[in-house]
Design a protein around this motif. Structure first.
Motif, PDB file in Angstrom:
ATOM      1  N   ALA A 155       0.828  -1.271   0.013  1.00  0.00           N
ATOM      2  CA  ALA A 155      -0.052   0.011   0.073  1.00  0.00           C
ATOM      3  C   ALA A 155       0.897   1.201  -0.017  1.00  0.00           C
ATOM      4  O   ALA A 155       0.271   2.319  -0.384  1.00  0.00           O
ATOM      5  CB  ALA A 155      -0.909  -0.019   1.216  1.00  0.00           C
ATOM      6  N   ASP A 156       1.997   1.164   0.667  1.00  0.00           N
ATOM      7  CA  ASP A 156       3.071   2.342   0.438  1.00  0.00           C
ATOM      8  C   ASP A 156       3.556   2.481  -0.946  1.00  0.00           C
ATOM      9  O   ASP A 156       4.340   3.645  -1.073  1.00  0.00           O
ATOM     10  CB  ASP A 156       4.002   2.084   1.604  1.00  0.00           C
ATOM     11  N   LYS A 157       3.379   1.676  -1.848  1.00  0.00           N
ATOM     12  CA  LYS A 157       4.044   1.723  -3.008  1.00  0.00           C
ATOM     13  C   LYS A 157       2.842   1.883  -4.337  1.00  0.00           C
ATOM     14  O   LYS A 157       3.412   2.436  -5.426  1.00  0.00           O
ATOM     15  CB  LYS A 157       4.843   0.385  -3.499  1.00  0.00           C
ATOM     16  N   THR A 158       1.434   1.475  -3.966  1.00  0.00           N
ATOM     17  CA  THR A 158       0.531   1.994  -4.908  1.00  0.00           C
ATOM     18  C   THR A 158      -0.757   1.877  -4.346  1.00  0.00           C
ATOM     19  O   THR A 158      -0.949   1.220  -3.141  1.00  0.00           O
ATOM     20  CB  THR A 158       0.592   0.695  -6.107  1.00  0.00           C
ATOM     21  N   THR A 159      -1.787   2.506  -4.811  1.00  0.00           N
ATOM     22  CA  THR A 159      -2.891   2.622  -4.288  1.00  0.00           C
ATOM     23  C   THR A 159      -3.871   1.892  -5.356  1.00  0.00           C
ATOM     24  O   THR A 159      -5.169   2.077  -5.121  1.00  0.00           O
ATOM     25  CB  THR A 159      -3.590   4.019  -3.986  1.00  0.00           C
ATOM     26  N   GLU A 160      -3.470   1.451  -6.443  1.00  0.00           N
ATOM     27  CA  GLU A 160      -4.186   0.709  -7.380  1.00  0.00           C
ATOM     28  C   GLU A 160      -4.653  -0.709  -6.798  1.00  0.00           C
ATOM     29  O   GLU A 160      -4.122  -1.275  -5.880  1.00  0.00           O
ATOM     30  CB  GLU A 160      -3.371   0.522  -8.631  1.00  0.00           C
ATOM     31  N   PRO A 161      -5.953  -1.138  -7.531  1.00  0.00           N
ATOM     32  CA  PRO A 161      -6.282  -2.596  -7.207  1.00  0.00           C
ATOM     33  C   PRO A 161      -5.238  -3.420  -7.442  1.00  0.00           C
ATOM     34  O   PRO A 161      -4.361  -3.307  -8.165  1.00  0.00           O
ATOM     35  CB  PRO A 161      -7.457  -2.696  -8.047  1.00  0.00           C
ATOM     36  N   LEU A 162      -5.226  -4.677  -6.207  1.00  0.00           N
ATOM     37  CA  LEU A 162      -4.259  -5.523  -6.322  1.00  0.00           C
ATOM     38  C   LEU A 162      -5.113  -6.797  -6.611  1.00  0.00           C
ATOM     39  O   LEU A 162      -6.081  -7.231  -6.445  1.00  0.00           O
ATOM     40  CB  LEU A 162      -3.674  -5.804  -4.766  1.00  0.00           C
ATOM     41  N   HIS A 163      -4.432  -7.620  -7.454  1.00  0.00           N
ATOM     42  CA  HIS A 163      -4.701  -8.972  -7.985  1.00  0.00           C
ATOM     43  C   HIS A 163      -3.750 -10.065  -7.359  1.00  0.00           C
ATOM     44  O   HIS A 163      -2.382  -9.808  -7.201  1.00  0.00           O
ATOM     45  CB  HIS A 163      -4.701  -8.810  -9.421  1.00  0.00           C
TER      46      HIS A 163
END
Length: 329
Positions: free
Chosen positions: A123-131
């Motif tokens: 979450a510290d590296k991206t706020t995009e959806p995770l798969h």
């Protein structure tokens, strides 16, 4: 869409000239304290133009170092990748005095590590959806994570997921053997020990392996574990087996609760996983596309190109589509 993937032809040269330089230049590593202060090692990479973010949950005995080729393929096709070494294996901390023990107290520990990794580190590296992308034991861990945090992942790919293992012992016999093994360990005042028939790390020759049809990928895997002896892992302990049985039973009991879109690959030549139980569980998922890979062995990510390439093509297309669907909502 057709994705660009590595080939097993001249794979040693590909590692030397492309994959290892990629690992040094594009991949970053770190560690965090998991449950009960166990050190958990991780790695991640983000290509300049990322379209999809993928978290990998690997199989038993595996290390993120074994995933270099897969991460290279994903990176070159626009996927950011985040992977952790599960506690008790790879570069992560051990929980018994014998680093060869395949040990965990409870699969919830794996799950909580994975969710912390996503919620804090990723979450510290991206706020995009995770798969989520899982292999074998990582599929059991990933499915438990889908149950515990239903909204954490936009989609999941399960390759040879461990919903049952071979040989499938009758429940009463497994229970009796586990009880006897734990009793003997208690009498011997041992913190943990291998289950009956399990041993420290053994490197079987390619000719009798049941993991992959790719000799080049198998030899690279064994060479890696020879070069990095700290990632070697032996057989399962009684504690791990008890925890695994409890986890698989929970998955079977609650599979109908999983609403996440899932793409599941079942290797029909798998000698490790109980495919009958695996498919019975898969049928209970609300949104699962199950694809059987005829004649393939257990390790689809390290299989011969005839199996690996079409599987990865399908995985990448699925993940990109799911990512695009999530962004359009």
């Amino acid at each position: 869409m057709s994705w660009t993937l590595t080939s097993e032809n001249h794979l040693g040269e590909t590692y030397a000239n492309h994959i290892n330089p990629f690992w040094k230049e594009a991949v970053e590593t770190g560690e965090f304290k998991g449950k009960h202060d166990v050190s958990v090692h991780y790695a991640w990479c983000q290509p300049p133009k990322t379209h999809t973010h993928v978290v990998i949950s690997s199989g038993r005995i595996e290390s993120l170092l074994k995933y270099k080729e897969l991460m290279y393929d994903f990176y070159n096709n626009g996927f950011a990748v985040y992977i952790l070494d599960h506690r008790g294996q790879g570069l992560s901390g051990r929980m018994t005095s014998d680093p060869q023990h395949g040990y965990v107290a409870d699969f919830d520990d794996y799950v909580d590590d994975l969710l912390y990794f996503c919620d804090v580190i990723v979450a510290d590296k991206t706020t995009e959806p995770l798969h989520l992308l899982c292999h074998s034991m990582g599929g059991a861990i990933g499915t438990l994570a889908l149950l515990k945090a239903p909204n954490r992942f936009a989609s999941a790919v399960l390759c040879s997921p461990m919903f049952g293992v071979r040989p499938a012992l009758p429940g009463w016999l497994a229970k009796c053997l586990i009880y006897l093994s734990l009793k003997l360990q208690k009498i011997g005042q041992r913190e943990s020990g291998y289950f009956f028939g399990q041993t420290p790390y053994l490197a079987y020759p390619y000719a009798i392996n049941t993991l992959t049809h790719s000799e080049s990928r198998y030899r690279l895997f064994r060479d890696l574990y020879d070069d990095f002896r700290e990632i070697q892992l032996g057989g399962v302990t009684t504690h791990w087996l008890r925890a695994a049985i409890e986890a698989m039973n929970e998955i079977e009991r609650r599979a109908h609760e999983v609403k996440t879109p899932i793409l599941l690959f079942s290797a029909s030549g798998d000698k490790i996983i109980d495919n009958r139980r695996q498919l019975a569980v898969a049928r209970q998922f609300a949104h699962a596309d199950v694809r059987k890979i005829a004649d393939a062995y257990h390790e689809l990510f390290a299989e011969a190109d005839e199996f690996r390439v079409p599987v990865l093509q399908q995985i990448m297309s699925f993940l990109q589509k799911q990512g695009a669907n999530r962004k359009s909502v």
